[in-house]
Design an enzyme around this catalytic site. Structure first.
Site, PDB file in Angstrom:
ATOM      1  N   PRO A  48       0.725  -1.339   0.122  1.00 18.84           N
ATOM      2  CA  PRO A  48       0.028  -0.190  -0.036  1.00 18.84           C
ATOM      3  C   PRO A  48       1.054   1.313  -0.169  1.00 18.84           C
ATOM      4  CG  PRO A  48      -0.211  -1.304   2.170  1.00 18.84           C
ATOM      5  CD  PRO A  48       0.686  -1.838   1.166  1.00 18.84           C
ATOM      6  N   PHE A  49       2.202   1.057   0.297  1.00 21.56           N
ATOM      7  CA  PHE A  49       3.009   2.497   0.368  1.00 21.56           C
ATOM      8  C   PHE A  49       4.190   2.202  -0.619  1.00 21.56           C
ATOM      9  CE2 PHE A  49       0.901   1.743   4.336  1.00 21.56           C
ATOM     10  CZ  PHE A  49      -0.047   2.961   4.094  1.00 21.56           C
ATOM     11  N   LYS A  86       5.028  -4.168  13.621  1.00 18.63           N
ATOM     12  CA  LYS A  86       5.957  -5.109  14.378  1.00 18.63           C
ATOM     13  C   LYS A  86       5.203  -6.537  14.223  1.00 18.63           C
ATOM     14  CE  LYS A  86       9.800  -3.420  15.134  1.00 18.63           C
ATOM     15  NZ  LYS A  86      10.112  -3.473  13.731  1.00 18.63           N
ATOM     16  N   GLU A 109       4.516  -0.081   5.237  1.00 22.69           N
ATOM     17  CA  GLU A 109       4.239   0.620   6.276  1.00 22.69           C
ATOM     18  C   GLU A 109       4.244   1.924   6.111  1.00 22.69           C
ATOM     19  OE1 GLU A 109       6.393   0.760  10.930  1.00 22.69           O
ATOM     20  OE2 GLU A 109       7.520  -0.578   9.080  1.00 22.69           O
TER      21      GLU A 109
END
Length: 418
Positions: free
Chosen positions: A203-204, A237, A221
């Protein structure tokens, strides 16, 4: 506004078109639904104005740059800006030589949302230019000979040494990373990014070209975003492999969700992010929107938590970025001591790795990722690098941590033919 007939075709042409410029940035959500993203993908090409800065006064220079231009700006923060924020240093070798901070005002800016392309900066005719752009034939890519900066034994020895610091009470958790690299590496950056984005859509994801330096990123992230007065951070994490067997895959996912060690790692970083956001927040507004969310990507399942706050109107939004930087998921707790140990035990300068890139809108909204699962490349020196790491806690098993590193590196190794 324009509705392209074939979205993936348009996206591919747009990236190749943008790559003609000395500077360009492509940010892609890969159709992941996300409540905080303004666009599905966005492409900035060419630079009308630029800011390049070293650690020292970089955040203040960025404030001036944004207020001077009052425009969309795209750029990155390198991990080593930590040396401006805290009394720290970075003395390891660096084969990539990215700036500590770089931002630019694009000549052309095309945003895509719900099947429609919109020109935010530049001439409307650019959409026609992109649609008629002829895509170059892909050259067969040569397999790259990847080396590791640390042997497996060296890595295990260092993890055990870091665990001894945890036992002594110096830290609770530290993110320890290792470098994979290639010298004399010849790659086609666009082709390599497209292959990575196909193997591991996230997504990034993003492609960033700054003259001869490239970031080819499949990061899952988000570091920090601002929408109106709300700040949101989504640290990762907790990692588990995928399985092609659906029942086994669901079992692995459930196991990750209930894994006490992974939850302990995650909650330590959630506490750290809460603390970092408190420096910029309206008093009492910091909250955990989601704890231990499990999200699935092609290579891995990840445990992701979401923390938000209302930005104190007296705090400049760039100071809010500075107050949370570097991100807790890539440092550890307590943060400053963890960063000192990172410098002591790692052997490569992180530079842009575990930094962040993204964009800031004219009104001060922004969205920045975390530079992980990313190929970094200096075309001039033909040096290619990527790093992988993980959280070391008291419960860590050094051999399993090493295997997790290889799992995180798997998509990149596949793309590079390693």
């Amino acid at each position: 506004m324009k509705t392209p007939q074939n979205i993936s075709d348009f996206k591919q042409k747009a990236l190749q078109w943008a790559n003609q410029f000395e500077v360009c940035c492509f940010l892609d959500s890969n159709n992941y639904k996300d409540a905080y993203s303004a666009y599905d993908f966005i492409i900035a090409a060419g630079a009308n104005a630029e800011l390049k800065s070293g650690a020292g006064n970089a955040f203040d220079e960025l404030k001036s740059f944004h207020s001077q231009h009052q425009q969309w700006i795209f750029g990155f923060f390198s991990y080593d800006l930590k040396n401006e924020i805290e009394d720290l240093q970075s003395n390891h070798p660096d084969g990539l030589n990215f700036a500590d901070l770089y931002f630019f005002v694009p000549k052309h800016l095309i945003a895509f949302k719900d099947g429609k392309a919109e020109v935010l900066l530049g001439n409307l005719s650019v959409l026609g230019e992109i649609e008629s752009y002829s895509i170059e034939d892909k050259k067969p890519s040569k397999a790259i000979q990847i080396s590791q900066r640390l042997s497996k034994d060296q890595y295990i020895h260092k993890v055990e040494a870091l665990r001894s610091h945890i036992i002594k009470g110096d830290i609770y958790e530290v993110n320890f990373c290792q470098e994979f690299f290639a010298e004399d590496a010849e790659i086609d950056p666009v082709q390599t990014f497209e292959a990575l984005n196909q193997v591991s859509p996230t997504p990034f994801a993003g492609y960033f070209k700054i003259y001869g330096n490239y970031i080819l990123s499949a990061t899952p992230e988000r570091f920090l975003c601002k929408r109106g007065s709300k700040l949101t951070s989504q640290p990762i994490k907790g990692t588990a492999r995928r399985s092609i067997d659906q029942a086994e895959d669901e079992a692995i996912k459930l196991q990750l969700r209930n894994d006490i060690k992974e939850q302990a790692e995650n909650v330590m970083i959630v506490d750290l992010v809460r603390h970092d956001l408190t420096k910029s927040a309206v008093k009492g507004s910091v909250k955990v929107d989601e704890l231990f969310g499990i999200y699935s990507f092609p290579q891995v399942h990840q445990m992701i938590s979401t923390i938000s706050c209302d930005l104190n109107p007296e705090v400049h939004f760039i100071d809010a970025i500075k107050n949370a930087f570097p991100m807790g998921s890539m440092t550890g707790a307590p943060k400053v001591k963890a960063m000192k140990l990172i410098e002591e035990y790692e052997v490569t300068k992180r530079g842009i790795y575990s930094g962040s890139f993204g964009c800031i809108s004219p009104n001060g909204d922004f969205d920045f990722n975390v530079v992980i699962r990313s190929i970094l490349y200096n075309a001039e020196s033909s040096y290619l690098s990527f790093q992988v790491g993980g959280a070391i806690t008291y419960q860590s098993d050094a051999v399993l941590e090493y295997e997790e590193c290889l799992l995180k590196a798997s998509a990149i190794l596949k793309v590079l033919g390693g």
